[in-house]
Design a protein around this motif. Sequence first.
Motif, PDB file in Angstrom:
ATOM      1  N   MET A  57      94.709 -27.586 -27.143  1.00 51.17           N
ATOM      2  CA  MET A  57      95.332 -26.653 -26.206  1.00 51.17           C
ATOM      3  C   MET A  57      96.320 -27.386 -25.300  1.00 51.17           C
ATOM      4  N   SER A  58      95.938 -28.565 -24.838  1.00 49.88           N
ATOM      5  CA  SER A  58      96.816 -29.354 -23.974  1.00 49.88           C
ATOM      6  C   SER A  58      98.084 -29.758 -24.722  1.00 49.88           C
ATOM      7  N   LYS A  59      97.934 -30.193 -25.966  1.00 50.97           N
ATOM      8  CA  LYS A  59      99.106 -30.552 -26.779  1.00 50.97           C
ATOM      9  C   LYS A  59     100.016 -29.352 -26.987  1.00 50.97           C
ATOM     10  N   GLN A  60      99.416 -28.185 -27.220  1.00 44.50           N
ATOM     11  CA  GLN A  60     100.208 -26.980 -27.427  1.00 44.50           C
ATOM     12  C   GLN A  60     100.968 -26.597 -26.157  1.00 44.50           C
ATOM     13  N   MET A  61     100.325 -26.758 -24.999  1.00 45.96           N
ATOM     14  CA  MET A  61     100.991 -26.469 -23.730  1.00 45.96           C
ATOM     15  C   MET A  61     102.209 -27.367 -23.555  1.00 45.96           C
ATOM     16  N   VAL A  62     102.047 -28.661 -23.813  1.00 44.31           N
ATOM     17  CA  VAL A  62     103.161 -29.615 -23.680  1.00 44.31           C
ATOM     18  C   VAL A  62     104.260 -29.257 -24.662  1.00 44.31           C
ATOM     19  N   SER A  63     103.872 -28.932 -25.886  1.00 44.75           N
ATOM     20  CA  SER A  63     104.858 -28.554 -26.896  1.00 44.75           C
ATOM     21  C   SER A  63     105.639 -27.311 -26.453  1.00 44.75           C
ATOM     22  N   ASP A  64     104.935 -26.307 -25.942  1.00 43.35           N
ATOM     23  CA  ASP A  64     105.601 -25.089 -25.448  1.00 43.35           C
ATOM     24  C   ASP A  64     106.630 -25.422 -24.371  1.00 43.35           C
ATOM     25  N   ILE A  65     106.229 -26.272 -23.432  1.00 40.02           N
ATOM     26  CA  ILE A  65     107.112 -26.639 -22.321  1.00 40.02           C
ATOM     27  C   ILE A  65     108.340 -27.392 -22.831  1.00 40.02           C
ATOM     28  N   LEU A  66     108.117 -28.386 -23.674  1.00 41.18           N
ATOM     29  CA  LEU A  66     109.223 -29.217 -24.140  1.00 41.18           C
ATOM     30  C   LEU A  66     110.161 -28.465 -25.093  1.00 41.18           C
ATOM     31  N   LYS A  94     102.820 -28.113 -16.512  1.00 41.88           N
ATOM     32  CA  LYS A  94     101.530 -27.814 -17.143  1.00 41.88           C
ATOM     33  C   LYS A  94     100.648 -27.003 -16.206  1.00 41.88           C
ATOM     34  N   GLN A  95     100.695 -27.294 -14.916  1.00 42.20           N
ATOM     35  CA  GLN A  95      99.896 -26.537 -13.944  1.00 42.20           C
ATOM     36  C   GLN A  95     100.315 -25.073 -13.876  1.00 42.20           C
ATOM     37  N   ARG A  96     101.570 -24.798 -14.190  1.00 36.82           N
ATOM     38  CA  ARG A  96     102.082 -23.420 -14.120  1.00 36.82           C
ATOM     39  C   ARG A  96     102.052 -22.702 -15.467  1.00 36.82           C
ATOM     40  N   HIS A  97     101.602 -23.366 -16.509  1.00 33.92           N
ATOM     41  CA  HIS A  97     101.570 -22.781 -17.856  1.00 33.92           C
ATOM     42  C   HIS A  97     100.571 -21.633 -17.916  1.00 33.92           C
ATOM     43  N   ALA A  98     100.836 -20.662 -18.774  1.00 37.48           N
ATOM     44  CA  ALA A  98      99.985 -19.477 -18.898  1.00 37.48           C
ATOM     45  C   ALA A  98      98.556 -19.813 -19.342  1.00 37.48           C
ATOM     46  N   TRP A 154     108.584 -33.227  -7.561  1.00 35.24           N
ATOM     47  CA  TRP A 154     107.339 -32.860  -8.247  1.00 35.24           C
ATOM     48  C   TRP A 154     107.488 -31.625  -9.140  1.00 35.24           C
ATOM     49  N   PRO A 155     108.179 -30.545  -8.695  1.00 36.83           N
ATOM     50  CA  PRO A 155     108.293 -29.361  -9.555  1.00 36.83           C
ATOM     51  C   PRO A 155     109.000 -29.628 -10.889  1.00 36.83           C
ATOM     52  N   LEU A 156     109.695 -30.744 -10.999  1.00 34.46           N
ATOM     53  CA  LEU A 156     110.415 -31.067 -12.223  1.00 34.46           C
ATOM     54  C   LEU A 156     109.586 -31.891 -13.208  1.00 34.46           C
ATOM     55  N   THR A 157     108.385 -32.287 -12.823  1.00 38.53           N
ATOM     56  CA  THR A 157     107.570 -33.130 -13.695  1.00 38.53           C
ATOM     57  C   THR A 157     106.826 -32.291 -14.733  1.00 38.53           C
ATOM     58  N   LEU A 213      92.312 -23.326 -20.077  1.00 43.53           N
ATOM     59  CA  LEU A 213      92.002 -24.742 -20.269  1.00 43.53           C
ATOM     60  C   LEU A 213      91.018 -25.238 -19.208  1.00 43.53           C
ATOM     61  N   SER A 214      91.204 -24.811 -17.974  1.00 42.05           N
ATOM     62  CA  SER A 214      90.305 -25.206 -16.889  1.00 42.05           C
ATOM     63  C   SER A 214      88.892 -24.688 -17.119  1.00 42.05           C
ATOM     64  N   GLU A 215      88.773 -23.449 -17.576  1.00 39.49           N
ATOM     65  CA  GLU A 215      87.454 -22.874 -17.859  1.00 39.49           C
ATOM     66  C   GLU A 215      86.755 -23.636 -18.984  1.00 39.49           C
ATOM     67  N   LEU A 216      87.508 -23.968 -20.013  1.00 41.65           N
ATOM     68  CA  LEU A 216      86.931 -24.719 -21.126  1.00 41.65           C
ATOM     69  C   LEU A 216      86.493 -26.107 -20.665  1.00 41.65           C
ATOM     70  N   GLN A 217      87.282 -26.750 -19.821  1.00 40.07           N
ATOM     71  CA  GLN A 217      86.916 -28.068 -19.293  1.00 40.07           C
ATOM     72  C   GLN A 217      85.657 -27.963 -18.431  1.00 40.07           C
ATOM     73  N   ARG A 218      85.560 -26.878 -17.670  1.00 41.17           N
ATOM     74  CA  ARG A 218      84.374 -26.674 -16.850  1.00 41.17           C
ATOM     75  C   ARG A 218      83.126 -26.513 -17.724  1.00 41.17           C
ATOM     76  N   CYS A 219      83.269 -25.842 -18.853  1.00 42.51           N
ATOM     77  CA  CYS A 219      82.148 -25.710 -19.799  1.00 42.51           C
ATOM     78  C   CYS A 219      81.711 -27.073 -20.310  1.00 42.51           C
ATOM     79  N   VAL A 220      82.671 -27.891 -20.685  1.00 37.44           N
ATOM     80  CA  VAL A 220      82.360 -29.234 -21.182  1.00 37.44           C
ATOM     81  C   VAL A 220      81.669 -30.045 -20.102  1.00 37.44           C
ATOM     82  N   ASP A 221      82.197 -29.982 -18.887  1.00 37.04           N
ATOM     83  CA  ASP A 221      81.591 -30.722 -17.781  1.00 37.04           C
ATOM     84  C   ASP A 221      80.150 -30.280 -17.548  1.00 37.04           C
ATOM     85  N   THR A 222      79.923 -28.970 -17.622  1.00 36.08           N
ATOM     86  CA  THR A 222      78.583 -28.439 -17.393  1.00 36.08           C
ATOM     87  C   THR A 222      77.637 -28.858 -18.515  1.00 36.08           C
ATOM     88  N   LEU A 223      78.084 -28.759 -19.763  1.00 38.55           N
ATOM     89  CA  LEU A 223      77.250 -29.164 -20.897  1.00 38.55           C
ATOM     90  C   LEU A 223      76.994 -30.662 -20.897  1.00 38.55           C
TER      91      LEU A 223
END
Length: 181
Positions: free
Chosen positions: A105-114, A22-26, A14-17, A31-41
């Motif tokens: 933001m999600s695309k940028q996170m993946v790009s940073d990792i890769l 993405k879960q460990r990205h800065a 799992w740590p290699l996936t 991203l979670s806070e922004l998703q929570r805003c969307v969910d609330t709205l």
Amino acid sequence: VRAGAPACIDEDLWPLTLDSWKQRHAKTQELSELQRCVDTLSCNNKDASGSHCFNFADIEPSAVIPKDGTKGKEVDENSVIEEEEEGDDNVQRKLKNMRQQIANMSKQMVSDILQETEVVCTTLLGCYSEDLRGLYFDFVLIDEATQATEPRTLIAISKMSPKGRLVLVGDPAVASNCCIC
């Protein structure tokens, strides 16, 4: 990094996936806070008057990120947006902008990792995933190539850079040749 969406993965791997990275990205918290805003709205909670409302006190001000990327203003605890005042179109426009921010933001996170990854492992179909779009590799190795069909093999080959190298590995005694190159 193991890219793609494995149906079942050993917990030791799992740590290699990519999902684990993405879960460990800065930017994961942001991203979670922004998703929570969307969910609330997006929720359809109605107050006693029957109007849809959203209380900004329910979220942290840092989670409200304007479209232009600047820091959000401090939000008064008593601020309430009612769809009757702002209109459904305005709320929907805000939701659309926030969802676009999440996607970017999600695309940028993946790009940073890769960009930092030396080896990317995936299935042949996984090469076509959204996470790997636009990426090309100097070296493509296809294991069990004798069991692969030509179309699936071509997906992986299409990820090779113009001066890249391709290695097909497989034992024809294990399975009949499906891919003949």
